[in-house]
Design a protein around this motif. Structure first.
Motif, PDB file in Angstrom:
ATOM      1  N   GLY A 181       0.832  -1.206   0.000  1.00  0.00           N
ATOM      2  CA  GLY A 181       0.000   0.000   0.000  1.00  0.00           C
ATOM      3  C   GLY A 181       0.857   1.244   0.000  1.00  0.00           C
ATOM      4  N   GLU A 182       1.931   1.228   0.807  1.00  0.00           N
ATOM      5  CA  GLU A 182       2.828   2.380   0.832  1.00  0.00           C
ATOM      6  C   GLU A 182       3.501   2.573  -0.515  1.00  0.00           C
ATOM      7  N   LEU A 183       3.892   1.469  -1.123  1.00  0.00           N
ATOM      8  CA  LEU A 183       4.514   1.565  -2.445  1.00  0.00           C
ATOM      9  C   LEU A 183       3.537   2.140  -3.462  1.00  0.00           C
ATOM     10  N   VAL A 184       2.304   1.678  -3.433  1.00  0.00           N
ATOM     11  CA  VAL A 184       1.295   2.197  -4.368  1.00  0.00           C
ATOM     12  C   VAL A 184       1.056   3.660  -4.072  1.00  0.00           C
ATOM     13  N   LEU A 185       0.940   4.002  -2.760  1.00  0.00           N
ATOM     14  CA  LEU A 185       0.706   5.390  -2.392  1.00  0.00           C
ATOM     15  C   LEU A 185       1.893   6.251  -2.806  1.00  0.00           C
ATOM     16  N   GLY A 186       3.110   5.739  -2.682  1.00  0.00           N
ATOM     17  CA  GLY A 186       4.309   6.470  -3.073  1.00  0.00           C
ATOM     18  C   GLY A 186       4.429   6.567  -4.597  1.00  0.00           C
ATOM     19  N   SER A 187       3.823   5.629  -5.305  1.00  0.00           N
ATOM     20  CA  SER A 187       3.914   5.657  -6.758  1.00  0.00           C
ATOM     21  C   SER A 187       2.833   6.511  -7.393  1.00  0.00           C
ATOM     22  N   VAL A 188       1.811   6.936  -6.637  1.00  0.00           N
ATOM     23  CA  VAL A 188       0.732   7.773  -7.187  1.00  0.00           C
ATOM     24  C   VAL A 188       1.300   9.074  -7.754  1.00  0.00           C
ATOM     25  N   PRO A 189       2.172   9.787  -7.049  1.00  0.00           N
ATOM     26  CA  PRO A 189       2.707  11.008  -7.661  1.00  0.00           C
ATOM     27  C   PRO A 189       3.495  10.680  -8.939  1.00  0.00           C
ATOM     28  N   THR A 190       4.186   9.539  -8.953  1.00  0.00           N
ATOM     29  CA  THR A 190       4.932   9.158 -10.144  1.00  0.00           C
ATOM     30  C   THR A 190       3.981   8.849 -11.286  1.00  0.00           C
ATOM     31  N   ILE A 191       2.860   8.171 -10.954  1.00  0.00           N
ATOM     32  CA  ILE A 191       1.865   7.842 -11.983  1.00  0.00           C
ATOM     33  C   ILE A 191       1.235   9.132 -12.510  1.00  0.00           C
ATOM     34  N   VAL A 192       0.908  10.032 -11.596  1.00  0.00           N
ATOM     35  CA  VAL A 192       0.316  11.311 -12.023  1.00  0.00           C
ATOM     36  C   VAL A 192       1.317  12.077 -12.878  1.00  0.00           C
ATOM     37  N   LEU A 193       2.552  12.102 -12.425  1.00  0.00           N
ATOM     38  CA  LEU A 193       3.591  12.789 -13.187  1.00  0.00           C
ATOM     39  C   LEU A 193       3.774  12.126 -14.547  1.00  0.00           C
ATOM     40  N   VAL A 203       1.474  10.458 -16.278  1.00  0.00           N
ATOM     41  CA  VAL A 203       0.298  10.792 -17.096  1.00  0.00           C
ATOM     42  C   VAL A 203       0.413  12.226 -17.595  1.00  0.00           C
ATOM     43  N   LEU A 204       0.826  13.152 -16.722  1.00  0.00           N
ATOM     44  CA  LEU A 204       1.000  14.548 -17.135  1.00  0.00           C
ATOM     45  C   LEU A 204       2.089  14.683 -18.200  1.00  0.00           C
ATOM     46  N   LEU A 205       3.194  13.988 -17.976  1.00  0.00           N
ATOM     47  CA  LEU A 205       4.265  14.039 -18.964  1.00  0.00           C
ATOM     48  C   LEU A 205       3.823  13.448 -20.304  1.00  0.00           C
ATOM     49  N   THR A 206       3.058  12.356 -20.242  1.00  0.00           N
ATOM     50  CA  THR A 206       2.556  11.744 -21.479  1.00  0.00           C
ATOM     51  C   THR A 206       1.615  12.702 -22.192  1.00  0.00           C
ATOM     52  N   ALA A 207       0.745  13.350 -21.446  1.00  0.00           N
ATOM     53  CA  ALA A 207      -0.181  14.323 -22.045  1.00  0.00           C
ATOM     54  C   ALA A 207       0.590  15.506 -22.610  1.00  0.00           C
ATOM     55  N   TYR A 244       3.723  15.548 -23.505  1.00  0.00           N
ATOM     56  CA  TYR A 244       4.461  15.038 -24.682  1.00  0.00           C
ATOM     57  C   TYR A 244       3.540  14.970 -25.884  1.00  0.00           C
ATOM     58  N   SER A 245       2.343  14.466 -25.671  1.00  0.00           N
ATOM     59  CA  SER A 245       1.382  14.331 -26.758  1.00  0.00           C
ATOM     60  C   SER A 245       1.024  15.700 -27.314  1.00  0.00           C
ATOM     61  N   VAL A 246       0.802  16.658 -26.460  1.00  0.00           N
ATOM     62  CA  VAL A 246       0.372  17.984 -26.896  1.00  0.00           C
ATOM     63  C   VAL A 246       1.550  18.794 -27.454  1.00  0.00           C
ATOM     64  N   LEU A 247       2.666  18.765 -26.735  1.00  0.00           N
ATOM     65  CA  LEU A 247       3.782  19.641 -27.100  1.00  0.00           C
ATOM     66  C   LEU A 247       4.718  19.050 -28.160  1.00  0.00           C
ATOM     67  N   VAL A 248       4.870  17.747 -28.156  1.00  0.00           N
ATOM     68  CA  VAL A 248       5.865  17.169 -29.051  1.00  0.00           C
ATOM     69  C   VAL A 248       5.239  16.336 -30.162  1.00  0.00           C
ATOM     70  N   ARG A 249       4.387  15.393 -29.771  1.00  0.00           N
ATOM     71  CA  ARG A 249       3.920  14.410 -30.758  1.00  0.00           C
ATOM     72  C   ARG A 249       3.038  15.038 -31.828  1.00  0.00           C
ATOM     73  N   ARG A 250       2.067  15.847 -31.465  1.00  0.00           N
ATOM     74  CA  ARG A 250       1.181  16.437 -32.465  1.00  0.00           C
ATOM     75  C   ARG A 250       1.945  17.345 -33.426  1.00  0.00           C
ATOM     76  N   PRO A 251       2.804  18.259 -32.941  1.00  0.00           N
ATOM     77  CA  PRO A 251       3.579  19.069 -33.891  1.00  0.00           C
ATOM     78  C   PRO A 251       4.519  18.208 -34.747  1.00  0.00           C
ATOM     79  N   LEU A 252       5.087  17.189 -34.093  1.00  0.00           N
ATOM     80  CA  LEU A 252       5.969  16.295 -34.847  1.00  0.00           C
ATOM     81  C   LEU A 252       5.198  15.561 -35.919  1.00  0.00           C
TER      82      LEU A 252
END
Length: 155
Positions: A9-21, A23-27, A29-37
């Motif tokens: 549970g602690e590992l999952v709770l500690g990984s939530v910010p990483t998962i959010v980060l 998802v944000l980075l993927t979004a 990347y998709s908006v800033l890099v992939r679509r223009p590319l």
């Protein structure tokens, strides 16, 4: 096992910010890099295909022009050949006409020479015929003396 679940549970709770980060980075990347590319790549592909089509069109045009130039070259060569043949035929006709004229002149000279020879021959025959009478008289006088025969007849 509680401890394992708690750690999990602690590992999952500690990984939530990483998962959010993540998802944000993927979004982002998709908006800033992939679509223009993707847009740039699509534009590049379109330009490349357009350039290829232009090149094909230019090649087709060049081939058509080459064919036209080759046709013009063939026509020019044919005209030159025909012109040479016409000149050659004209020269041949002129040569034949000159030869015919020379032959005619030669025939006229031969005819004139034959006539002169025939006149000379006729002249010589008439001289021989006129001289034949005199020669026969001379031969008869040389073979048969005229005076002794006259004396014998008188006796």
């Amino acid at each position: 096992m509680d401890e394992i679940l708690h750690q999990l549970g602690e590992l999952v709770l500690g990984s939530v910010p990483t998962i959010v980060l993540f998802v944000l980075l993927t979004a982002a990347y998709s908006v800033l890099v992939r679509r223009p590319l993707d847009r740039v790549l699509a534009e590049r592909r379109a330009r490349t295909l357009g350039a290829v089509e232009q090149a094909r069109g230019a090649m087709a045009t060049a081939e058509a022009e080459t064919s036209a130039y080759e046709e013009k070259l063939r026509n020019a060569k044919r005209e030159i050949f025909e012109s040479r043949e016409r000149r050659r035929k004209q020269w041949s006709d002129e040569r034949e006409a000159a030869l015919a004229e020379v032959r005619t002149q030669a025939q006229q000279r031969i005819q004139t020479a034959r006539q002169d020879i025939e006149r000379s021959t006729a002249d010589a025959r008439s001289r021989i015929e006129s001289a034949t009478g005199e020669l026969s008289t001379l031969v008869l006088n040389a073979v048969l003396p005229v005076e002794p025969v006259a004396t014998e007849v008188a006796q």
